[in-house]
Design a protein around this motif. Structure first.
Motif, PDB file in Angstrom:
ATOM      1  N   THR A  59      17.112  25.634  54.283  1.00 21.60           N
ATOM      2  CA  THR A  59      16.085  24.587  54.293  1.00 21.60           C
ATOM      3  C   THR A  59      15.250  24.659  55.558  1.00 21.60           C
ATOM      4  OG1 THR A  59      17.463  23.124  52.945  1.00 21.60           O
ATOM      5  CG2 THR A  59      15.698  22.089  54.225  1.00 21.60           C
ATOM      6  N   LEU A  60      15.921  24.808  56.709  1.00 23.99           N
ATOM      7  CA  LEU A  60      15.182  24.896  57.965  1.00 23.99           C
ATOM      8  C   LEU A  60      14.302  26.144  57.993  1.00 23.99           C
ATOM      9  CD1 LEU A  60      14.513  23.933  60.802  1.00 23.99           C
ATOM     10  CD2 LEU A  60      16.537  25.166  61.626  1.00 23.99           C
TER      11      LEU A  60
ATOM     12  N   ARG B  38      12.811  27.681  55.555  1.00 22.66           N
ATOM     13  CA  ARG B  38      11.611  27.478  54.744  1.00 22.66           C
ATOM     14  C   ARG B  38      10.568  26.667  55.513  1.00 22.66           C
ATOM     15  NH1 ARG B  38      14.010  25.436  50.902  1.00 22.66           N
ATOM     16  NH2 ARG B  38      13.536  23.215  51.140  1.00 22.66           N
ATOM     17  N   HIS B  39      11.001  25.587  56.150  1.00 21.02           N
ATOM     18  CA  HIS B  39      10.058  24.768  56.913  1.00 21.02           C
ATOM     19  C   HIS B  39       9.579  25.487  58.174  1.00 21.02           C
ATOM     20  CE1 HIS B  39      10.293  21.082  54.568  1.00 21.02           C
ATOM     21  NE2 HIS B  39      11.595  21.256  54.462  1.00 21.02           N
TER      22      HIS B  39
ATOM     23  N   ILE C  65       6.813  27.953  57.437  1.00 20.70           N
ATOM     24  CA  ILE C  65       5.540  27.268  57.184  1.00 20.70           C
ATOM     25  C   ILE C  65       4.905  26.810  58.489  1.00 20.70           C
ATOM     26  CG2 ILE C  65       4.502  25.204  56.145  1.00 20.70           C
ATOM     27  CD1 ILE C  65       6.617  25.440  53.922  1.00 20.70           C
ATOM     28  N   ILE C  66       5.714  26.257  59.385  1.00 19.91           N
ATOM     29  CA  ILE C  66       5.201  25.793  60.679  1.00 19.91           C
ATOM     30  C   ILE C  66       4.574  26.953  61.455  1.00 19.91           C
ATOM     31  CG2 ILE C  66       5.885  24.909  62.952  1.00 19.91           C
ATOM     32  CD1 ILE C  66       8.014  23.221  61.453  1.00 19.91           C
TER      33      ILE C  66
ATOM     34  N   ASP D 114       5.288  28.003  48.963  1.00 17.99           N
ATOM     35  CA  ASP D 114       5.918  27.486  50.180  1.00 17.99           C
ATOM     36  C   ASP D 114       5.073  27.705  51.427  1.00 17.99           C
ATOM     37  OD1 ASP D 114       8.046  26.752  48.648  1.00 17.99           O
ATOM     38  OD2 ASP D 114       9.363  28.393  49.268  1.00 17.99           O
TER      39      ASP D 114
ATOM     40  N   THR E 179       5.042  30.639  52.977  1.00 16.77           N
ATOM     41  CA  THR E 179       5.704  31.643  53.819  1.00 16.77           C
ATOM     42  C   THR E 179       5.031  33.001  53.724  1.00 16.77           C
ATOM     43  OG1 THR E 179       7.317  32.020  52.044  1.00 16.77           O
ATOM     44  CG2 THR E 179       7.940  30.504  53.788  1.00 16.77           C
TER      45      THR E 179
END
Length: 300
Positions: free
Chosen positions: A65-66, A68-69, A72-73, A140, A142
């Protein structure tokens, strides 16, 4: 909850390498400093992010989960930097592309060679992925661009068609099917098939069709390239399905014959997938334009 961009980059590098020491080196940190940062990050999130073993690390569900975020960041930070590079923003920046097998091996090397020659400040990360992973990555955020063929769910994405992908059957000279102009895919399944390596988009696509048509045998051989496939076909080991561009190129130097496939799926439209073309950094938009122009000039 507290962490900084160094923590985010470190975590992504560790996830990509599967190794804390290598991830630390890519982030220009010592292994002890990296380990301390990851422990602090886990404490801040109140979650275990990594499984640690003798052969490296792997991600827990919270770690996935981290990741994936975090990806994106980092992509958004890249976009922000690119937007402030001035009026010639297509001459710098980084573009991440997820693409199918044919794109990676057949036409993207030439497209990128021409594109990058006039843009020394641009870097590109091109990765071969399965179609569903490509679509997910664009959703997503990414990956910046996705290159796919055939029918896909385009919901929530922009899909720019740029060329047509045709699949042909390659057989050795003298084969039972060598004198056929066209053949139904189901009629090829009485013969041994060879294909590309595990993880290739073409193998996944054809394997699904084989299962649907009752082909219960395993592929005779799986290989890393279209050239290797054609050499194996030439030697009489089996028959195989591959893109027209690769098939015709290798037919010039190998003793193989090409046969058309009657099934509608053999002709597939190629698309570039993006979340929003307008929101892409300049280099990403320029690369999409380059693909479309190259297709008009002869991508097969």
């Amino acid at each position: 909850m507290h962490f900084d961009f160094t923590d985010i980059r470190l975590f992504v590098h560790i996830a990509e390498t599967g190794n804390l020491t290598q991830g630390a080196a890519r982030t220009f940190l010592s292994a002890p400093a990296a380990s301390a940062r990851i422990r602090a990050l886990e404490a801040s999130l109140n979650a275990q992010l990594l499984y640690r073993g003798n052969k490296g690390v792997s991600l827990t569900q919270s770690g996935e989960t981290l990741l994936r975020h975090a990806q994106i960041i980092l992509r958004q930070v890249d976009y922000l930097r690119d937007d402030f590079t001035g009026p010639n923003s297509d001459t710098s920046g980084h573009v991440r592309i997820f693409a199918n097998t044919t794109a990676v091996t057949e036409f993207m090397p030439e497209v990128l060679a021409e594109f990058l020659a006039s843009r020394p400040g641009v870097t590109v990360d091109l990765q071969e992925r399965l179609t569903q992973d490509i679509v997910r990555a664009i959703h997503d955020g990414t990956a910046d661009l996705g290159i796919v063929s055939g029918e896909i769910d385009q919901t929530g994405l922009e899909a720019i068609r740029f060329s047509t992908d045709r699949l042909l059957l390659a057989v050795p000279l003298g084969h039972d099917l060598a004198n056929c102009k066209h053949v139904a895919f189901a009629d090829t399944l009485k013969y041994e098939h060879i294909g590309l390596h595990e993880g290739s988009t073409l193998l996944a696509f054809l394997r699904g069709l084989m299962e649907k048509n009752g082909y219960e045998r395993a592929l005779r051989v799986k290989l890393r390239s279209f050239e290797a496939m054609c050499r194996m076909i030439e030697a009489g080991v089996g028959i195989g399905i591959l893109p027209e561009s690769a098939a015709r190129r290798h037919m010039r130097t190998m003793q193989i014959t090409l046969v058309g496939i009657d099934d509608g799926w053999a002709i597939r439209e190629r698309f570039v997938l993006v979340r929003s073309l307008e929101a892409l950094p300049g280099a990403g938009r320029a690369l999409v334009e380059e693909l479309v122009q190259n297709a008009a000039g002869g991508i097969k």
